[in-house]
Design an enzyme around this catalytic site. Structure first.
Site, short mmCIF file in Angstrom:
data_model
loop_
_atom_site.label_atom_id
_atom_site.label_comp_id
_atom_site.label_asym_id
_atom_site.label_seq_id
_atom_site.Cartn_x
_atom_site.Cartn_y
_atom_site.Cartn_z
N CYS A 100 -1.59 9.36 -2.02
CA CYS A 100 -1.20 9.58 -3.35
C CYS A 100 -0.11 10.99 -3.13
CB CYS A 100 -2.92 10.26 -4.09
SG CYS A 100 -4.12 9.25 -4.38
N HIS A 102 -7.31 0.67 10.22
CA HIS A 102 -5.98 1.99 8.65
C HIS A 102 -6.43 3.08 8.57
CE1 HIS A 102 -4.30 0.65 4.20
NE2 HIS A 102 -4.60 1.65 4.09
N ASN A 150 -0.59 7.07 4.53
CA ASN A 150 -0.74 6.17 5.90
C ASN A 150 0.25 6.45 6.96
OD1 ASN A 150 -1.99 3.14 5.14
ND2 ASN A 150 -0.23 3.83 3.44
N HIS A 161 -5.25 6.69 7.75
CA HIS A 161 -4.36 7.89 6.90
C HIS A 161 -4.29 8.85 7.48
CE1 HIS A 161 -3.80 5.58 2.69
NE2 HIS A 161 -4.28 4.78 2.94
N ASP A 214 1.10 -1.15 -0.12
CA ASP A 214 0.26 -0.04 -0.03
C ASP A 214 0.55 1.76 -0.59
OD1 ASP A 214 -2.40 1.56 -0.14
OD2 ASP A 214 -2.94 1.53 2.29
#
Lengths: 306, 306
Positions: free
Chosen positions: A240, A207, A249, A209, A16
Site C-alpha cells: 500500500c 512472497h 514487495n 513484503h 501486484d
C-alpha cells in the site's frame, strides 16, 4: 550454509506492484515496462489482473496490455483472475498461466474478496476447473500466511489447510504471502516446517513484503529450507504505497543482489532490472524504496566511517 | 532455529551515526539526543569521537557533550579515540570506555587514517596501554571485514590477524564492521566460521550497514553463530548520507523489531527508540531510512494486495 544453486524469480511488478498506485499509468507505458522486463532474463512475469475494473481501475486495460506486449516464448506471462468472468477474459487474451488468490485468515479474506474462507473454495474450484479445461496451469496465492491485519498471527496449520484445498483443485504451485510484511525468520521457519510435512519445496513459492526490512532475512531462511521460488517486484513496487507500512514487495534488484552474491544463479541481469526499475520510477514520479536504486542514484563521495 | 535468548545492542547513533552529517548539530541537541537514548533501556551508547576537529568538525564538541549529558550508572558511555591526544581528552572528560579503530584492508585503512595496517598497530598499542593504565576498558573496531571499497573482498584470515593483534594489546571486544554494507549471509558465515576458531562469540560484536538491505539477514546469520552483541544506530543514521551506497548503520528500531519478534530479549523499548529517531530526524531535517520510522509516519489506508 546449505543453499540451493539456482532460484526462480517470479516478477510481480506490473500486477501486484502497480495495482495500488494512484498515478494513472498509460497502457503504452505498462507495455513498455513489461517489454523491458522481458529483456532481463526473467522467465515468469505476472503482468496484470482480470478483476472487475471497478475494484482496480489501474488494471482495467488488462486485455489490451496482453495484446500489445512483445511476447517471448521463453517467458510465462501470467495474470490474476478472481472469478469465472475474469478467467474468461484472461483465456480470451491468451494468457499463459492464471493465478487465483485468497487469504489464510478470515479477516483479510473478507476485506479483500468479501467472502469467508470456506465460501471462497467453491468459487476458486470452478475457476481452476475451467482454467485446467482450457489448458492453462494455475497458481494459487495464499495471503496473510504469517499474520493478518484483522486477526493477528496466522496458525501455520491454517495455511496448510488452505494449500491442501487448492492443490486438491489441481493448482501447480502455491505462493505464500506475508502480505503485511511482519514476518521474521523464526516465523517463516515454523511455517515452512509445517508446510513441508505436507508439500514438497518445489510446490511452494515465497512472497515477501519488506515493510519491516525483514524480507531478505526471510528469503535466506526459506532458502535454507530448500525453497527455490520467490516473488518480487522491481523497485519494491506494491503493498500500500500510501498506507501505514508502506514498503511493497521485496525489490527484485535487492533480491538479485543477495542471491548472486551468495553464489545462487537466477539467469537474470541485475543491471537490466535496475534500469527497468528506474524506468517505472520515472513513470510513477515517486521515489521507489529499493536499496539498489538508492545506490544507482547517488554519486560517489568519501566519508569517515566504521 | 538455534538462537540466543538475549542480545546486547550498542547504540552508535550519536557518534558513528552523526559524524558525516552536513547539518551542524548544536551541542544542546546532541545532549538531548543522548539523554533521550538513555531513557530507552540501552546500556551502551557510543556518544562521540575525540578525533581532531579538523577531521570531523561535527564532533568538535566531544568534551562538552560528555560534560552536559545526564549520565546513568546503568549505561556505559563510550567514545572513539584515534590517538594518545584523543585518549587524553577522553579520559579528562571521564568517558567510561574508549574505542580504537582500524580497517582489515590496506586501502580503507590508508584512506581513513593515512597509515598502513602494520603502521597502525604500534599507535593503537600505545593508546590501549595508556587507556588500560587509566582504568578504562577498550573496544576495537575493525572496518571493511567483508570487503573494502579500494581492495575488494577481505579475506577472513586477515580479519583474524588484525583481531589477534588487538586482543594481544588488551582490548576486551572487537566490533566487526561491514563498512560499505555489501555483505551477505554466506560471507558473514564464512567470516564468523574463521573468527570462532580463534575467539569466543562473546568477544565479538557485529556492526552492519544496511546499504544493500542485507543487514538484518546478516544479523540472523550472526545470531545462529552465537553472536549476542550488535552495533546499530537509531533511524539508520551513519554511513555516507550523501554518497553512493547511502544507507547507514542498521537502524536500531528495525533491529529491535526483528529481535523482539523472534523472542530475543534486549531490555530496550522499541517505542522509545522510535520516538528518539523521530527527534533526531527533526533536528537533521532529512528523512531517515528506517522501516519502522516509515510505518510510524504513515497513516492507515486500505489496499488490495497479495
Amino acid at each position: 550454509m546449505q543453499l540451493p544453486k539456482q532460484v526462480q524469480i517470479k516478477e510481480v511488478g506490473p500486477c501486484d506492484g502497480l495495482q495500488n498506485e494512484k498515478t494513472f499509468i498509460k497502457t503504452s507505458d505498462k507495455v513498455e515496462f513489461i517489454n523491458r522486463l522481458s529483456e532481463t532474463g526473467l522467465d515468469y512475469i505476472e503482468i496484470t489482473s482480470f478483476v472487475h475494473p471497478k475494484w482496480i481501475p489501474q488494471l482495467a486495460d488488462a486485455a489490451d496490455v496482453l495484446k500489445e506486449i512483445k511476447r517471448k516464448h521463453s517467458i510465462t506471462y501470467a495474470a490474476l483472475v478472481p472469478n469465472i468472468r475474469g478467467l474468461e477474459r484472461a483465456i480470451e487474451a491468451e494468457v499463459d498461466e492464471v493465478s487465483v488468490f485468497m487469504s489464510a485468515s478470515e479477516g483479510h479474506n473478507k476485506a479483500n474478496i468479501n467472502k469467508s474462507v470456506a465460501e471462497t473454495f467453491p468459487i476458486l474450484k470452478e475457476v481452476v476447473n475451467e482454467a485446467l479445461a482450457a489448458g492453462k496451469t494455475v497458481r494459487g496465492y495464499i495471503s496473510t500466511v504469517i499474520a493478518c491485519p484483522y486477526d493477528g498471527y496466522t496458525q501455520p496449520k491454517q495455511v496448510v489447510r488452505v494449500a491442501e484445498k487448492l492443490f486438491e483443485m489441481g493448482i501447480s504451485e502455491v505462493s505464500l504471502g506475508d502480505t503485511i510484511g511482519v514476518g521474521v525468520p523464526t516465523q517463516v521457519d515454523a511455517l515452512l516446517s509445517e508446510m513441508l510435512k505436507s508439500f514438497k519445496a518445489e510446490q511452494l513459492a515465497m512472497h515477501f513484503h519488506d515493510t519491516r526490512g525483514t524480507a531478505l532475512a526471510n528469503v535466506v531462511t526459506s532458502l535454507s529450507r530448500g525453497i527455490t521460488k520467490f516473488d518480487s517486484a522491481v523497485g519494491g513496487l506494491g503493498g500500500c504505497p500510501y498506507a501505514k507500512g508502506a514498503a511493497g514487495n521485496v525489490a527484485t534488484e535487492d533480491l538479485l543482489y543477495l542471491l548472486h552474491e551468495m553464489g545462487i544463479e537466477t539467469g537474470i541481469a541485475l543491471e537490466g532490472i535496475q534500469q527497468t526499475a528506474l524506468f517505472i520510477e520515472g513513470i510513477l514520479g515517486r521515489t521507489l524504496s529499493s536499496k539498489q536504486l538508492a545506490i544507482v542514484r547517488k554519486e560517489e563521495d568519501s566519508c569517515q566511517t566504521l
